[in-house]
Design an enzyme around this catalytic site. Structure first.
Site, short mmCIF file in Angstrom:
data_model
loop_
_atom_site.label_atom_id
_atom_site.label_comp_id
_atom_site.label_asym_id
_atom_site.label_seq_id
_atom_site.Cartn_x
_atom_site.Cartn_y
_atom_site.Cartn_z
CE LYS A 20 3.02 4.50 -2.14
NZ LYS A 20 3.91 4.23 -3.27
CE1 TYR A 60 7.82 4.75 0.17
CE2 TYR A 60 7.16 6.93 0.27
CZ TYR A 60 6.96 5.63 0.03
OH TYR A 60 5.63 4.88 -0.52
CG ASN A 125 3.37 2.16 -6.46
OD1 ASN A 125 3.13 2.98 -5.63
ND2 ASN A 125 4.34 1.31 -6.33
CG HIS A 128 3.67 2.22 2.14
ND1 HIS A 128 4.92 1.99 1.69
CD2 HIS A 128 3.63 1.99 3.47
CE1 HIS A 128 5.67 1.39 2.78
NE2 HIS A 128 4.94 1.53 3.89
CD GLU A 139 6.54 1.37 6.70
OE1 GLU A 139 5.70 1.01 6.63
OE2 GLU A 139 7.55 1.32 6.13
N1 UDP Z 1 9.27 3.90 -6.71
C1 UDP Z 1 9.21 4.50 -8.13
N2 UDP Z 1 10.17 4.04 -9.06
C2 UDP Z 1 10.75 2.95 -8.99
C3 UDP Z 1 10.68 2.07 -7.53
C4 UDP Z 1 9.97 2.62 -6.58
O1 UDP Z 1 8.65 5.49 -8.13
O2 UDP Z 1 11.66 2.54 -9.42
C5 UDP Z 1 8.21 4.28 -5.90
C6 UDP Z 1 7.03 3.52 -5.66
O3 UDP Z 1 5.80 4.54 -5.37
C7 UDP Z 1 7.08 2.61 -4.67
C8 UDP Z 1 7.79 3.43 -3.61
O4 UDP Z 1 8.92 4.15 -4.58
O5 UDP Z 1 5.86 2.26 -4.15
C9 UDP Z 1 8.81 2.70 -2.76
O6 UDP Z 1 9.76 1.66 -3.44
P1 UDP Z 1 9.65 0.30 -2.71
O7 UDP Z 1 10.54 -0.43 -3.61
O8 UDP Z 1 9.72 0.24 -1.14
O9 UDP Z 1 8.26 -0.53 -3.06
P2 UDP Z 1 6.94 -0.97 -2.11
O10 UDP Z 1 7.23 -1.28 -0.91
O11 UDP Z 1 5.80 0.56 -2.33
O12 UDP Z 1 6.32 -1.85 -3.23
MG MG Z 2 8.55 -0.59 0.50
#
Ligand code: UDP
Ligand code: MG
Length: 164
Positions: A20, A60, A125, A128, A139
């Site tokens: 990211k 997303y 974080n 992805h 994706e």
């Molecule tokens: N995210 C966020 N706040 C939250 C949960 C998710 O900003 O409370 C963001 C974070 O960047 C995360 C992304 O949304 O990586 C996608 O969420 P997902 O639950 O799919 O997590 P991932 O698959 O990336 O672990």
């Molecule tokens: Mg995810």
């Protein structure tokens, strides 16, 4: 090499991994690539891209009703640094990629994982990874054209893979 057949899980698969903008900005690309390479996975596509709003929203789309969605899309599309989009290939790479990345909330991610080692906030974080076979297929086709993903073999693949 056996091409990952649709519906085969845990076999030779492809997954979508994206550094990211915060990861790019913080100079973490080399380490991310190193971790996937040293595990034995193979990079079959890579490009720097500032996604359009439409692309980020589609990527997303499952999260569109969540309160953080708007901020997530602006973070991904800001252009302060590009996203480094990648496709990695290998046995069980979808699940193993998620293990290398670690938990969504970096404060829950184990030390030794990418998120566990490099970040603090769930909203920054850095990386992805596709969470399922279906997401990976969606994706990869969203971020890459067919001609951008390469079929190639490691010359030493027999040292990575036995028959099982
Ligand atoms: N995210 C966020 N706040 C939250 C949960 C998710 O900003 O409370 C963001 C974070 O960047 C995360 C992304 O949304 O990586 C996608 O969420 P997902 O639950 O799919 O997590 P991932 O698959 O990336 O672990
Ligand atoms: Mg995810």
């Amino acid at each position: 090499f056996r091409r990952a057949a649709a519906g085969v899980r845990g076999g030779v698969e492809r997954t979508f991994i994206a550094l990211k903008p915060d990861g790019t900005q913080r100079g973490l690309l080399g380490d991310v690539i190193k971790r996937f390479e040293q595990k034995g996975y193979k990079l079959v596509a890579i490009k720097a891209i500032v996604p359009s709003r439409a692309l980020a929203e589609k990527h997303y789309e499952d999260l569109k009703t969540r309160p953080f969605f708007k901020g997530l899309v602006s973070y991904m599309t800001s252009g302060a640094a590009p996203v480094i989009a990648m496709v990695w290939e290998g046995k069980d790479v979808i699940r193993q990629g998620r293990r290398l990345i670690g938990a969504t909330n970096p404060l829950e991610a184990q030390p030794g994982t990418i998120r566990g080692d490099y970040c603090i906030s769930v909203g920054r974080n850095i990386i992805h990874g596709s969470d399922s076979f279906e997401s990976a297929e969606k994706e990869i086709s969203l971020w890459f054209g067919k001609s951008e993903v390469y079929d190639w073999q490691y010359g030493n693949a027999e040292w990575l893979y036995a028959d099982n």
